[in-house]
Write a protein that holds these residues in place. Structure first.
Motif, PDB file in Angstrom:
ATOM      1  N   LEU A 189       0.858  -1.180   0.000  1.00 33.35           N
ATOM      2  CA  LEU A 189       0.000   0.000   0.000  1.00 33.35           C
ATOM      3  C   LEU A 189       0.895   1.231   0.000  1.00 33.35           C
ATOM      4  CD1 LEU A 189      -2.815   1.259   0.223  1.00 33.35           C
ATOM      5  CD2 LEU A 189      -2.674   0.960   2.689  1.00 33.35           C
ATOM      6  N   ASN A 190       0.821   1.997  -1.050  1.00 33.57           N
ATOM      7  CA  ASN A 190       1.685   3.172  -1.200  1.00 33.57           C
ATOM      8  C   ASN A 190       3.147   2.851  -0.884  1.00 33.57           C
ATOM      9  OD1 ASN A 190      -0.578   4.483  -1.953  1.00 33.57           O
ATOM     10  ND2 ASN A 190      -0.446   6.120  -0.463  1.00 33.57           N
ATOM     11  N   GLY A 191       3.584   1.721  -1.398  1.00 29.20           N
ATOM     12  CA  GLY A 191       4.985   1.351  -1.264  1.00 29.20           C
ATOM     13  C   GLY A 191       5.347   0.683   0.053  1.00 29.20           C
ATOM     14  N   GLU A 192       4.368   0.491   0.933  1.00 21.51           N
ATOM     15  CA  GLU A 192       4.656  -0.146   2.222  1.00 21.51           C
ATOM     16  C   GLU A 192       3.889  -1.458   2.336  1.00 21.51           C
ATOM     17  OE1 GLU A 192       3.821   2.366   5.550  1.00 21.51           O
ATOM     18  OE2 GLU A 192       4.667   4.125   4.572  1.00 21.51           O
ATOM     19  N   ALA A 227      -7.487   9.048  -5.780  1.00 20.73           N
ATOM     20  CA  ALA A 227      -7.575   8.065  -6.845  1.00 20.73           C
ATOM     21  C   ALA A 227      -6.936   6.794  -6.322  1.00 20.73           C
ATOM     22  CB  ALA A 227      -6.847   8.556  -8.092  1.00 20.73           C
ATOM     23  N   VAL A 228      -7.515   5.660  -6.704  1.00 22.13           N
ATOM     24  CA  VAL A 228      -7.010   4.373  -6.240  1.00 22.13           C
ATOM     25  C   VAL A 228      -6.604   3.549  -7.456  1.00 22.13           C
ATOM     26  CG1 VAL A 228      -7.533   2.271  -4.953  1.00 22.13           C
ATOM     27  CG2 VAL A 228      -8.538   4.453  -4.239  1.00 22.13           C
ATOM     28  N   GLU A 229      -5.384   3.055  -7.382  1.00 19.52           N
ATOM     29  CA  GLU A 229      -4.864   2.212  -8.454  1.00 19.52           C
ATOM     30  C   GLU A 229      -4.519   0.856  -7.842  1.00 19.52           C
ATOM     31  OE1 GLU A 229      -1.424   3.414 -11.539  1.00 19.52           O
ATOM     32  OE2 GLU A 229      -0.719   2.458  -9.717  1.00 19.52           O
ATOM     33  N   ILE A 265      -6.484   1.776 -12.744  1.00 15.86           N
ATOM     34  CA  ILE A 265      -7.280   2.718 -11.959  1.00 15.86           C
ATOM     35  C   ILE A 265      -8.624   2.070 -11.627  1.00 15.86           C
ATOM     36  CG2 ILE A 265      -8.455   4.957 -11.975  1.00 15.86           C
ATOM     37  CD1 ILE A 265      -5.701   5.696 -12.342  1.00 15.86           C
ATOM     38  N   GLU A 316      -2.168   1.758  -4.769  1.00 17.99           N
ATOM     39  CA  GLU A 316      -1.694   3.135  -4.615  1.00 17.99           C
ATOM     40  C   GLU A 316      -2.899   4.023  -4.357  1.00 17.99           C
ATOM     41  OE1 GLU A 316       1.367   4.416  -4.668  1.00 17.99           O
ATOM     42  OE2 GLU A 316       2.500   2.658  -5.336  1.00 17.99           O
ATOM     43  N   VAL A 317      -2.807   4.844  -3.341  1.00 21.48           N
ATOM     44  CA  VAL A 317      -3.845   5.831  -3.052  1.00 21.48           C
ATOM     45  C   VAL A 317      -3.187   7.199  -3.163  1.00 21.48           C
ATOM     46  CG1 VAL A 317      -5.545   6.660  -1.391  1.00 21.48           C
ATOM     47  CG2 VAL A 317      -4.983   4.227  -1.479  1.00 21.48           C
ATOM     48  N   VAL A 318      -3.642   7.973  -4.128  1.00 26.25           N
ATOM     49  CA  VAL A 318      -3.002   9.280  -4.351  1.00 26.25           C
ATOM     50  C   VAL A 318      -4.032  10.389  -4.190  1.00 26.25           C
ATOM     51  CG1 VAL A 318      -1.308   8.299  -5.948  1.00 26.25           C
ATOM     52  CG2 VAL A 318      -3.395   9.336  -6.848  1.00 26.25           C
ATOM     53  N   VAL A 350       0.038  15.223  -8.333  1.00 28.06           N
ATOM     54  CA  VAL A 350      -0.556  14.000  -7.783  1.00 28.06           C
ATOM     55  C   VAL A 350       0.526  13.253  -7.013  1.00 28.06           C
ATOM     56  CG1 VAL A 350      -1.575  11.771  -8.384  1.00 28.06           C
ATOM     57  CG2 VAL A 350      -2.143  13.798  -9.713  1.00 28.06           C
ATOM     58  N   ARG A 351       0.238  12.971  -5.754  1.00 24.47           N
ATOM     59  CA  ARG A 351       1.220  12.253  -4.951  1.00 24.47           C
ATOM     60  C   ARG A 351       0.536  11.250  -4.043  1.00 24.47           C
ATOM     61  NH1 ARG A 351       3.961  13.845  -8.261  1.00 24.47           N
ATOM     62  NH2 ARG A 351       5.899  15.016  -8.184  1.00 24.47           N
ATOM     63  N   ARG A 352       1.357  10.305  -3.521  1.00 26.19           N
ATOM     64  CA  ARG A 352       0.847   9.322  -2.565  1.00 26.19           C
ATOM     65  C   ARG A 352       0.305  10.008  -1.319  1.00 26.19           C
ATOM     66  NH1 ARG A 352       5.763   4.969  -2.596  1.00 26.19           N
ATOM     67  NH2 ARG A 352       4.811   3.518  -4.062  1.00 26.19           N
ATOM     68  N   LEU A 353      -0.786   9.465  -0.831  1.00 24.34           N
ATOM     69  CA  LEU A 353      -1.336   9.910   0.443  1.00 24.34           C
ATOM     70  C   LEU A 353      -0.472   9.324   1.561  1.00 24.34           C
ATOM     71  CD1 LEU A 353      -4.219  11.249   1.114  1.00 24.34           C
ATOM     72  CD2 LEU A 353      -4.805   8.951   1.853  1.00 24.34           C
ATOM     73  N   LEU A 381      -4.267   8.891 -13.027  1.00 22.00           N
ATOM     74  CA  LEU A 381      -4.521   9.077 -11.594  1.00 22.00           C
ATOM     75  C   LEU A 381      -5.125  10.451 -11.323  1.00 22.00           C
ATOM     76  CD1 LEU A 381      -1.292   7.417 -10.150  1.00 22.00           C
ATOM     77  CD2 LEU A 381      -3.629   6.631  -9.787  1.00 22.00           C
ATOM     78  N   ALA A 404      -8.705  10.443 -12.265  1.00 20.89           N
ATOM     79  CA  ALA A 404      -9.507   9.689 -11.295  1.00 20.89           C
ATOM     80  C   ALA A 404      -9.688  10.476  -9.990  1.00 20.89           C
ATOM     81  CB  ALA A 404      -8.855   8.338 -11.011  1.00 20.89           C
ATOM     82  N   ALA A 405      -8.673  11.249  -9.621  1.00 22.41           N
ATOM     83  CA  ALA A 405      -8.753  12.002  -8.360  1.00 22.41           C
ATOM     84  C   ALA A 405      -9.587  13.261  -8.518  1.00 22.41           C
ATOM     85  CB  ALA A 405      -7.358  12.353  -7.864  1.00 22.41           C
TER      86      ALA A 405
END
Lengths: 290, 263
Positions: free
Chosen positions: A229-232, A257-259, A264, A282-284, B47-50, B89, B92-93
């Protein structure tokens, strides 16, 4: 697996892979006579213990070095991981695979500096905050408990399976449930990766059979899924949808956005798409930019 | 493209020709005040990771994003594939089809990769995005991007964040004059006079981030840029006296065009 079969020492990476595949963690008790421990550990490993921890609160650690070395050899022959409780010095002297620390023991960072990168470090956690703080430390697993009141640690307050679940929700490393467990499935279903037992094996009439049963029950239980999840590394309970995952993270559906695995996920599918084992999520969101 | 002094880009109609960046501001409050002072209707975002744990506060928290035409960028992309992914992304966001394509080709200067920029632009146009590629001051590339379907081209005046002003006025001016789509000068505009100049030449707009965000007083500087952009737009509409002078920017080939062994 060659090292396992020949009883050799696993490398840094292999040791963690072995840890990741572990289900049953047997901790020695304080009641059994010291001289009975080699046979007990051999039986536990033969029955399917993945990890063995030498835990003796009464003897000074220096008196345990020879025993620790012999248990280490026995574990290696059986393909199990051998760790010691509390004492980094004992871990070093016995060339153990790791050390398990309590909240009051040597700080994890200090232990890591002394041990180097190979040995595993585990840490006991009793509250969600401790489990969260542990994520910032150079450790390899956390224990969550005591799930039930236990004579092994009479001074501790039982924290129930909620603590196991709370730890599972934030942990990037495997979670070991401990405390009064005599069954393999419940803790795994609550989010643990491993079930740790003391009496359920050590005080069993047939420790090998007890280990076998616990290992089988843990294996058969529906475990949480490991995802990226987000690289973790993170865990997700069985059947969790992406929307539930977002809610658990405290994230609102709008504005993110969720991938999943490079694809997507349309917002309207978040409530129905279930998180799968090994999913790369990935959640951005938007941040400032030019 | 322009009716009643308004700039049309895709589905958006903009009165303000100043596009406001949202990075590097000292606080969320200053950013919100700066955007308000600038009168900008379009803002850029990334756009970046949360963050999974801990502090989730964002510099955008004081903004009502629904009030603006959002222009997300693909900053951070190093290839066309990465830019396309970030565009997906962003859509989508934000649920908007606008995208500023930005593919860095040279780390130290953040100068764009022309081939990847072109490829990402073409692909995203084909997917229905309103694409505004950040490009260098290369004239032929700007024309090719327009041809590929870019809604506007965004040549950089100078490297991103440099505030060096217009390093190659000749090329920037040529792009403005030759490009069949609106030209929005992006990157490196450090002072309102830089923005004024390119607007006088006929740029459709400017994008300013560092020039405002890192000013002594960003809110006042946003106002100054807005005034400069407005003045430049008026000046271009009025017609600069100097533009009437023939041969002012003449150029010609050193090699004869006749006798080329083609045709």
């Amino acid at each position: 697996m060659g090292d396992l079969e020949t009883g050799g020492q696993l490398g840094t990476e292999q040791l963690r892979i072995r840890l990741g595949a572990s289900r049953l963690y047997v901790v020695t008790d304080d009641l059994s006579p010291l001289e009975s421990l080699p046979a007990l550990v051999e039986a536990a490993v033969a029955g399917g213990a993945d990890l063995v921890q030498l835990r003796r609160k009464r003897e000074p650690w220096a008196d345990l070095v020879d025993l620790a070395r012999s248990l280490r050899d026995s574990c290696r022959r059986g393909g199990a991981i051998f760790v010691v409780n509390d004492h980094v010095d004992l871990a070093l002297a016995a060339d153990a695979d790791g050390v398990h620390l309590g909240q009051g023991d040597a700080p994890v960072r200090e232990a890591r500096e002394r041990l180097g990168e190979r040995p595993l470090i585990g840490l006991s956690t009793h509250t969600p905050e401790q489990a969260l703080r542990a994520q910032l430390l150079p450790l390899d697993y956390i224990a969550a408990g005591p799930v039930r009141a236990t004579p092994t640690k009479p001074e501790s307050v039982e924290v129930g399976f909620q603590q196991v679940t709370a730890a599972a929700q934030v942990s990037r490393v495997p979670v070991v449930a401990i405390g009064g467990l005599d069954e393999g499935a419940s803790a795994i279903e609550a989010g643990a990766d491993m079930v740790a037992v003391v009496r359920a094996v050590c005080a069993a009439p047939d420790p090998r059979q007890a280990a076998q049963r616990l290992r089988r029950e843990a294996e058969a239980a529906t475990s949480w899924r490991w995802i990226r999840l987000n690289g973790e590394s993170r865990k997700s309970p069985p059947g969790e949808t992406l929307l539930e995952l977002l809610a658990r993270l405290g994230v609102e559906r709008s504005g993110v956005a969720v991938e999943v695995d490079g694809r997507i996920v349309p917002r309207e599918h978040l409530a129905t798409e279930v998180v799968c084992e090994g999913a790369v999520v990935e959640v951005v969101h938007f941040v400032g930019g030019g | 493209m322009e009716e009643d002094g308004r700039l049309r880009l895709g589905t958006a109609t903009l009165r303000s020709r100043l596009i406001h960046g949202t990075g590097k501001f000292p606080s969320a409050q200053v950013l919100a005040q700066s955007i308000a002072a600038s009168g900008a209707e379009m803002i850029t975002l990334a756009v970046r990771r949360l963050h999974l744990d801990g502090d989730r506060r964002s510099e955008l928290e004081g903004l009502d994003l629904a009030r603006y035409q959002l222009l997300p960028n693909t900053a951070g992309a190093r290839s066309a594939d990465e830019a396309v992914r970030l565009a997906h992304l962003a859509r989508a966001a934000g649920l908007s089809d606008f995208i500023k394509v930005e593919v860095v080709g040279h780390e130290a200067s953040l100068l764009p990769d022309p081939l990847a920029t072109f490829e990402a632009t073409s692909r995203l146009v084909a997917e229905g995005y309103t694409v505004l590629p950040y490009t260098s001051d290369d004239v032929a590339l700007a024309l090719r991007l327009a041809e590929a379907g870019a809604a506007a081209v965004m040549p950089g005046a100078a490297p991103i964040g440099s505030t060096l002003g217009v390093l190659n006025p000749h090329n920037i001016r040529l792009i403005i004059e030759e490009c069949p789509v609106p030209v929005i000068v992006d990157a490196g505009l450090g002072a309102p006079s830089d923005a004024l100049r390119v607007m006088e030449w006929g740029a459709a707009g400017v994008l300013v981030n560092t020039g405002i965000a890192r000013a002594g007083n960003p809110v006042e500087m946003a106002r100054a840029f807005a005034a400069a952009v407005e003045a430049g737009l008026l000046a271009h509409g009025a017609g600069l006296a100097g533009d009437a002078v023939e041969g002012r920017r003449g150029f010609g080939a050193s090699t004869p065009a006749a006798g080329l062994p083609v045709g």
